[in-house]
Design an enzyme around this catalytic site. Sequence first.
Site, short mmCIF file in Angstrom:
data_model
loop_
_atom_site.label_atom_id
_atom_site.label_comp_id
_atom_site.label_asym_id
_atom_site.label_seq_id
_atom_site.Cartn_x
_atom_site.Cartn_y
_atom_site.Cartn_z
N ARG A 201 22.35 -4.29 2.65
CA ARG A 201 21.59 -5.13 1.72
C ARG A 201 21.87 -4.67 0.28
O ARG A 201 22.45 -3.62 0.04
CB ARG A 201 20.10 -5.06 2.03
CG ARG A 201 19.51 -3.70 1.81
CD ARG A 201 18.10 -3.59 2.36
NE ARG A 201 17.12 -4.24 1.52
CZ ARG A 201 15.83 -3.88 1.48
NH1 ARG A 201 15.38 -2.89 2.23
NH2 ARG A 201 14.97 -4.50 0.71
N TRP B 8 13.07 -3.44 -5.48
CA TRP B 8 11.61 -3.55 -5.61
C TRP B 8 10.93 -2.30 -5.08
O TRP B 8 9.77 -2.04 -5.38
CB TRP B 8 11.08 -4.82 -4.92
CG TRP B 8 10.76 -4.65 -3.46
CD1 TRP B 8 11.63 -4.76 -2.43
CD2 TRP B 8 9.49 -4.34 -2.88
NE1 TRP B 8 11.00 -4.52 -1.24
CE2 TRP B 8 9.67 -4.27 -1.48
CE3 TRP B 8 8.21 -4.13 -3.39
CZ2 TRP B 8 8.62 -3.98 -0.60
CZ3 TRP B 8 7.17 -3.84 -2.51
CH2 TRP B 8 7.39 -3.77 -1.13
N HIS C 129 3.59 0.05 3.15
CA HIS C 129 3.38 -0.57 4.44
C HIS C 129 2.07 -1.33 4.53
O HIS C 129 2.06 -2.50 4.91
CB HIS C 129 3.60 0.35 5.63
CG HIS C 129 3.84 -0.51 6.84
ND1 HIS C 129 5.05 -1.11 7.08
CD2 HIS C 129 2.99 -0.99 7.75
CE1 HIS C 129 4.94 -1.92 8.11
NE2 HIS C 129 3.69 -1.86 8.53
N ASP D 82 -20.94 -18.63 -6.09
CA ASP D 82 -19.76 -18.20 -6.85
C ASP D 82 -19.38 -16.82 -6.33
O ASP D 82 -19.97 -16.31 -5.36
CB ASP D 82 -20.07 -18.12 -8.36
CG ASP D 82 -18.79 -18.29 -9.19
OD1 ASP D 82 -17.82 -17.55 -8.93
OD2 ASP D 82 -18.76 -19.16 -10.08
N SER E 253 -5.57 -5.24 -11.83
CA SER E 253 -6.00 -6.60 -11.50
C SER E 253 -6.31 -6.74 -10.02
O SER E 253 -7.35 -7.29 -9.62
CB SER E 253 -4.90 -7.58 -11.92
OG SER E 253 -5.02 -8.79 -11.22
N SER E 254 -5.43 -6.21 -9.18
CA SER E 254 -5.63 -6.32 -7.72
C SER E 254 -6.87 -5.58 -7.28
O SER E 254 -7.62 -6.06 -6.43
CB SER E 254 -4.45 -5.71 -6.98
OG SER E 254 -3.36 -6.57 -7.01
N THR F 227 -0.79 -7.67 17.21
CA THR F 227 -0.11 -8.86 16.67
C THR F 227 0.15 -9.85 17.79
O THR F 227 -0.04 -11.06 17.62
CB THR F 227 1.22 -8.45 16.00
OG1 THR F 227 0.98 -7.31 15.18
CG2 THR F 227 1.76 -9.57 15.16
N TYR G 65 0.87 -5.78 5.06
CA TYR G 65 -0.25 -6.39 5.79
C TYR G 65 -1.23 -7.05 4.84
O TYR G 65 -1.90 -8.02 5.20
CB TYR G 65 -0.94 -5.35 6.68
CG TYR G 65 0.01 -4.88 7.78
CD1 TYR G 65 0.86 -5.79 8.39
CD2 TYR G 65 0.07 -3.56 8.18
CE1 TYR G 65 1.76 -5.39 9.35
CE2 TYR G 65 0.96 -3.15 9.15
CZ TYR G 65 1.81 -4.07 9.73
OH TYR G 65 2.69 -3.67 10.69
N LYS H 219 -2.90 -11.84 18.63
CA LYS H 219 -3.13 -12.96 17.71
C LYS H 219 -2.30 -14.17 18.11
O LYS H 219 -2.81 -15.28 18.20
CB LYS H 219 -2.78 -12.55 16.28
CG LYS H 219 -3.80 -11.62 15.70
CD LYS H 219 -3.58 -11.45 14.22
CE LYS H 219 -4.85 -11.01 13.54
NZ LYS H 219 -5.85 -12.05 13.42
N HIS I 209 13.50 -10.25 -8.25
CA HIS I 209 13.12 -11.21 -7.20
C HIS I 209 12.04 -10.60 -6.32
O HIS I 209 10.99 -11.22 -6.08
CB HIS I 209 14.35 -11.60 -6.36
CG HIS I 209 14.02 -12.31 -5.09
ND1 HIS I 209 13.52 -13.60 -5.08
CD2 HIS I 209 14.07 -11.93 -3.79
CE1 HIS I 209 13.31 -13.98 -3.82
NE2 HIS I 209 13.63 -12.96 -3.02
N SER J 261 -5.57 -19.28 11.34
CA SER J 261 -6.70 -19.33 12.26
C SER J 261 -7.71 -20.40 11.88
O SER J 261 -8.56 -20.78 12.68
CB SER J 261 -7.41 -17.97 12.30
OG SER J 261 -6.50 -16.96 12.65
N HIS K 127 8.35 4.60 9.08
CA HIS K 127 9.38 3.83 9.79
C HIS K 127 10.33 3.12 8.82
O HIS K 127 11.35 2.60 9.23
CB HIS K 127 8.77 2.85 10.81
CG HIS K 127 8.02 1.71 10.22
ND1 HIS K 127 6.91 1.17 10.79
CD2 HIS K 127 8.23 0.97 9.11
CE1 HIS K 127 6.46 0.17 10.06
NE2 HIS K 127 7.25 0.03 9.03
N HIS K 128 9.97 3.13 7.53
CA HIS K 128 10.90 2.62 6.53
C HIS K 128 11.93 3.68 6.15
O HIS K 128 12.80 3.44 5.33
CB HIS K 128 10.15 2.19 5.27
CG HIS K 128 9.18 1.07 5.50
ND1 HIS K 128 9.53 -0.25 5.39
CD2 HIS K 128 7.89 1.07 5.88
CE1 HIS K 128 8.49 -1.01 5.66
NE2 HIS K 128 7.47 -0.24 5.97
N GLU L 89 0.73 -2.65 2.16
CA GLU L 89 1.00 -3.80 1.29
C GLU L 89 1.52 -5.01 2.06
O GLU L 89 1.11 -6.13 1.82
CB GLU L 89 1.99 -3.38 0.19
CG GLU L 89 2.62 -4.53 -0.60
CD GLU L 89 1.65 -5.22 -1.55
OE1 GLU L 89 0.57 -4.64 -1.83
OE2 GLU L 89 1.95 -6.34 -1.97
#
Lengths: 390, 518
Positions: free
Chosen positions: B442, B132, B245, B96, B161-162, B320, B249, B323, B67, B260, B294-295, B247
Amino acid sequence: MFARAKQLSVLLLGSACLWGVPALAADSAGRSAENMPIGVTPVSQTVYDIHMLMFWICVVIGVLTFGALIFSLIAYRKSKGAVAANFHESTKVEIAWTVIPFIILIGMAWPATTALIEVYDSDEAELDIKVTGSQWKWSYDYIGEGVSFISNLSTPKDQIANLAAKGENYLQEVDEPLVVPVGKKIRFLVTASDVIHSWWVPDLAVKRDAIPGFTHESWALIEQPGTYRGFCAELCGKDHAFMPIVVEAVPEAEYNDWLAQKKKEAAEIRALTSKVFTLDELMTKGKEVYTKHCSTCHMENGEGVQGAFPALKGSAMATTAEGLAGHLDIVVNGNTSKGMPAWGTSLPDVELAAVITYERNAWGNGSGDDEPDEDDIVQPIDVYNFKKGE
Amino acid sequence: MAHGPAKGIRRWLYTTNHKDIGSLYLWFSFAMFILGGAFAMIIRAELFQPGMQLVDPEFFNQMTTMHGLVMVFGAIMPAFVGLANWMIPMMIGAPDMALPRMNNLSFWLLPPAFLMLAATLFTEGGAPQAGWTFYAPLSTTYANPLTATIFIFAVHTMGASSIMGSINIIATILNMRAPGMSYMKMPLFVWTWLITAFLLVAVMPVLAGAVTMMLMDIHGGTSFFDAAGGGDPVLFQHVFWFFGHPEVYIIILPAFGVISQIIPTFSRKPLFGYSSMVYATASIALLSFIVWAHHMFTVGMPLAGELFFMYATMLIAVPTGVKVFNWIATMFKGSISFETPMLFSLAFLVLFTIGGFTGVMLSIAPADFQYHDSYFVVAHFHYVMVAGAVFSMSAAVYYWLPKWTGRMYSEPLAQVHFWTSFVGFNLTFFPQHFVGLAGMPRRYSDYALQFADYNMVSSCGAFLYGVSQILFLVIVILTVKGGKKTTKEKTWEGAEGLEWTVPSPAPYHTFSTPPTVK
């Protein structure tokens, strides 16, 4: 218009309060179904206070921010004929809402820093307990006392499979809880023997990752006798959800009695190493040990799990005389990279002998019929000699 | 010079057209969204009640792992790349993407990557089951070698690809802006994607490094993550989160861009604080490189390390917050209407902010010892991933669908989709704050009885949210096949930007002659 916005913000604040209310209805350790427990250590109380402080700061900021949002949505609806203004920048405002949150954050960082320093101060502990996580159980070693044991989930399999009604402490009960004294600073030395686990007891506000090859410290000073339940918090494979923690905090005198009893039991078990057992005795004890420690992976019927855990039933190792040395080796030393623990360090020789004997004679192993085979008896002294010979 | 697309399957296999590739990305990501959603439904069905009912714990772990992987790498990231493909050339007045052939390749790497990943479900060892975040050594020496190897190869393919996709986006934005389109005139969506693309180029190779080390530990006899051989399992976590991390963002910044664009349109008022929005985005991106641990507050870092990562993480709240305040100020004294894209954007604003609040709480290291790896964290990141990224994606589809197809979606149906999503989402994830704080970890296939009530609510919400996404598919198909035709260049009264100066549906080739931006 303002009145309506105000009503809404009262409503928002009210619903936010719901989060605070259950704490009032909490039990003696401050547990509730909706909020963090207050817990029973000075650290857990500090952490709870910080948690609630951060929560209320967020609620206030939320009420102001969402209040402004809701006001704008109501007051400037196009359907009510609102005409758009055209302003789109203001350096002063931008500076204000950069600086003010920054100041609030400094206000938050201060108590967080002092609390963290407290969490890290594990010096001058009066009692050291080594906590080892392994797939899927915890073992505890009272350092310097010669007392150690394994703590397994004791919830019956039938309850998990929904074949029996679930007990009150479903998945939060173990066969042997960790017993500790109240009022003493206890240091936990947390490690693991296979993958990463995490030893978490919410009431003590202790969560420490158990990492193979490394030992990390954490501590607790429990102020109130009671039973405190916790969980493994780091994904560790199949039975991650089935290795709970139970801590029994008892008055010091009671703890000393318990410790003395444990030491006596340990001495008795060591004495058994030189005793010679009959096959029946070994088979009975072996079945008990097997069910408790081995059947999670190798299954009750000895057939294992294909592709993951090898079958013992009919295996060359457990059926041939040549396999005996290998059999002793795998049980005593394990093969940790494949998930087999080294039982030699955590089980007494008598239990090791019993379980090996059981595996060599159960499920039609041994002589080829269902009757146990006299040639396949392993005595505690054999295990002792094997360990010594290494 | 203008010519139409090729016919049949070759149009899609050989295409170098940014609109075709954008559509491919969008449809692919939706397919993955449904697949990842199906895995989530299995998770929530098993957790509906305590006890093991439907699946065994091993398969449950495969579901949580798949998932996460499918949603992050298959649904959300490609969805925003699809949006970038469609919108960036039209927003900056380019004909293009800068590197159209590489564009084709970067899309066509994705289907094989995810076919490989999904194929592991049918192998003997099953799909990956280490989460994950696939922490070593559970994902290396303790994993099925075949599964782990296929997984690593799939991650490498997605990463390639990315990286190609992001290089293409950077090259397009830097080189192909219409005359007069200076950096500080670019729409915010373009800005957020430019910054995102740099993040991707910086961190995808780090992920590639992590999985390569895993591969060597499994097959090469190395011990990067094995303490017995002199390695360190925590090293994996540092490398993973140095990618992981930024990732998150990467996922949320394009969502900021979408919001926006939409809020000013339906407030009929220009975006408040454009330049501060650009600076805030850049600050968030820079901070994302120094907050990864922090993870890992509970792994046993030294006190100084904990303090550094706590302070740095708290700082993210500042840009943040800027924004959020700017979006609200945009609506202040506007002339607001509530079409579906706006509804999704408003839900984004409120729910993302709640996710931000729990984020600040999580940054407080001593409290994180209680939150870490509990359902509180699950609630937090779904508030930012689903209500943040996925809601903004829904908003974007409704907002630009008329431009893409020349047809209008059904507003009443779309509002049903919105409200069912909104209610379903909150029913699913709000109670998870409660069970998490009360102590539910979890990735648990079964749980203690005190968590039962809220888990049942959560599962009901998840089924509602799941069904409502099928409605989304129906709405989009109805629109494409037979929606009311709209040929207006400007679908929305308050819309600004170059994409609203071309006809609807947007012709196969736009801006063959660059427009001039004043």
